[in-house]
Design an enzyme around this catalytic site. Structure first.
Site, mmCIF file in Angstrom:
data_model
loop_
_atom_site.group_PDB
_atom_site.id
_atom_site.type_symbol
_atom_site.label_atom_id
_atom_site.label_comp_id
_atom_site.label_asym_id
_atom_site.label_seq_id
_atom_site.Cartn_x
_atom_site.Cartn_y
_atom_site.Cartn_z
ATOM 1 C CG HIS A 467 28.615 54.983 1.285
ATOM 2 N ND1 HIS A 467 29.008 55.589 2.449
ATOM 3 C CD2 HIS A 467 28.120 55.974 0.495
ATOM 4 C CE1 HIS A 467 28.743 56.883 2.392
ATOM 5 N NE2 HIS A 467 28.214 57.148 1.205
ATOM 6 N NE ARG A 468 29.775 46.520 1.797
ATOM 7 C CZ ARG A 468 30.027 45.293 1.336
ATOM 8 N NH1 ARG A 468 29.281 44.271 1.754
ATOM 9 N NH2 ARG A 468 30.990 45.089 0.458
#
Length: 496
Positions: A467-468
């Site tokens: 998700h980064r």
């Protein structure tokens, strides 16, 4: 006059600093040729056969099967020269190729003490405390070494003799071992790897077993009989040891502390050390969970048209195209559309690094556990090329012959867990990669097709991502594109 040379564990590349001895391919007294494999070792990356750069007679071996040795530690010594090439063993003195005779141990290893000292000197020096244990008995040339030979690999070159020998743990004697069993002199007559594995699983020392097969060959029945005898003796010893505690019964032999298949049984169960490939996988997955905030989304797709397209491809002749290869080709097309997912995160620099080439890893289940071979430059290969390369890597993985380079450097992983008969999964990302596509089993299910209820071949696709690196919109777009290609393979024509 023969010259005794020491061969040490070579640098196996990829920054590996140690390896576990899996199986010896030669025994003391065997004649070896230059670049002949002498031992099979397991690193954190792969199982490899190590060839010896010297030709001559093996005079000593160091390291039990299952022992971990650091790079540069002695593996074996070889008597090189006319006298060494024709004799059955190294000279008793002057060559320095065997341990000191006064210690009661053999040149291969001291069965009751640690091995240390200088291999090139005139008589090895015993390590501190080893002399006090020398009278407890030693195996003079048998050990648990494997027999046979393997495929010749490229030689690693001559290794400089190390100044010190690594201390090797002595063999562990079983509690309650029958006193009448004595070490069988000479090499252990075992050909079948299955018999050796059974012996390791049952905790049987093959050097104490007398074979009943042809020419003294140790058979499966011999190992089972020895295991039964040892188990009875262990149970009797447990009962005899309870005199101080009246009324206490002996624990079952299955719960007694003993070494089994690389592990040991204790009162609370079987303990198997996390090392080799299993240890490397455990470390990578643990690190992935610690560092990567992953998320997973999934979708059901109608794979009927994809299956029909594959049948049509293979009916035209030529190399067969596997379903996994078609899915890999879909992945490379999707990554060309969403290149930000072919990336990694540099945590020190706090930067997202988008990678130019797709090195596609795919999960392969083997007897040694799950491994992830890597197809280099997958984005530059068509479906046939991907199928051929993936088949080659899968075969090498199951044979334990993958090189470290073939197991590292992936940028994206394809996980086909459908082969296990399951529909879905939320896998852990293969650190340091940023994304993974999961494919469940393809099975007939009711599906609305062109406004009518029909039975179609349906598959569940899951997409796990860092998700980064991206948000749900990018991940959803990637997964939707993959599903569209599965349902309508003609969509792929736009990227060909």
């Amino acid at each position: 006059m023969a010259v005794v040379r020491e061969f040490t564990l070579p640098d196996l590349g990829e920054g590996l600093t140690e390896a576990q001895v899996v199986r010896w391919l030669v025994s003391v007294g065997d004649v070896v040729a230059v670049d002949q494999p002498v031992v099979e070792v397991e690193t954190a990356k792969a199982m490899v056969e190590v060839p010896c750069p010297y030709g001559g007679v093996v005079t000593a071996r160091f390291g039990e099967e299952g022992a971990e040795l650091p790079v540069g530690a002695p593996l074996l010594t070889v008597a090189v020269g006319e006298s060494g090439a024709t004799g059955g063993s190294a000279p008793a003195s002057g060559g320095g190729g065997s341990a000191a005779r006064s210690g009661g141990g053999s040149g291969e290893r001291a069965g009751s003490g640690d091995v240390s000292g200088d291999a090139s000197g005139g008589g090895a020096q015993r390590g501190a405390g080893a002399g006090a244990e020398a009278d407890s008995g030693a195996d003079s040339g048998s050990g648990g070494g494997g027999e046979g030979s393997g495929n010749v690999l490229v030689g690693y070159g001559t290794q400089a003799p190390s100044a010190r020998r690594r201390r090797v743990r002595p063999p562990v004697r079983e509690v309650g071992q029958p006193a009448e069993r004595t070490p069988v002199p000479g090499t252990v007559a075992v050909i079948s790897p299955l018999v050796r594995r059974l012996a390791r699983e049952r905790g049987v020392d093959l050097s104490l077993v007398r074979g009943t097969g042809p020419d003294g060959l140790i058979t499966r029945a011999d190992v089972e009989a020895a295991a039964h005898e040892t188990q009875e003796a262990r149970a009797a010893a447990a009962v005899a040891g309870t005199g101080a505690q009246a009324g206490q019964t002996a624990r079952p032999a299955a719960r007694a502390g003993r070494r089994v298949a690389g592990g040991r049984r204790v009162s609370d169960g079987l303990r198997v050390p996390l090392r080799g490939v299993r240890g490397a996988v455990a470390e990578k997955l643990s690190r992935s969970r610690r560092e990567i905030p992953d998320a997973t989304c999934w979708v059901d797709a109608d794979a009927t048209e994809l299956m029909a397209a594959r049948r049509a491809m293979n009916a035209s002749g030529g190399a067969k195209v596997s379903l996994l290869a078609l899915l890999a080709r879909i992945c490379t097309a999707a990554l060309a559309k969403y290149p930000e997912l072919n990336a990694t995160v540099d945590t020190e620099a706090q930067e997202i690094v988008t990678l130019p080439d797709v090195h596609l890893g795919f999960a392969a289940q083997t007897e040694r556990g799950l491994v992830v071979p890597v197809v280099r430059d997958a984005n530059a290969r068509n479906a046939v090329e991907l199928s051929v390369e993936m088949a080659r890597l899968t075969e090498a993985a199951r044979a334990g012959k993958l090189s470290p380079a073939e197991l590292t450097g992936g940028t994206f992983t394809l996980n086909n867990y459908g082969v296990f008969g399951v529909d879905g999964s939320t896998p852990i990302l293969n650190h340091p990669e940023a994304a993974m596509l999961g494919v469940g089993r393809i099975s007939p299910k009711p599906w609305v097709h062109e406004g009518e209820l029909a039975v179609r071949q349906v598959v569940q696709l899951s997409f796990t991502f860092d998700h980064r690196v991206c948000d749900g919109g990018t991940a959803g777009g990637f997964l939707r594109y993959v599903a569209d290609c599965v349902e309508q393979p003609a969509v792929l024509l736009r990227s060909l």
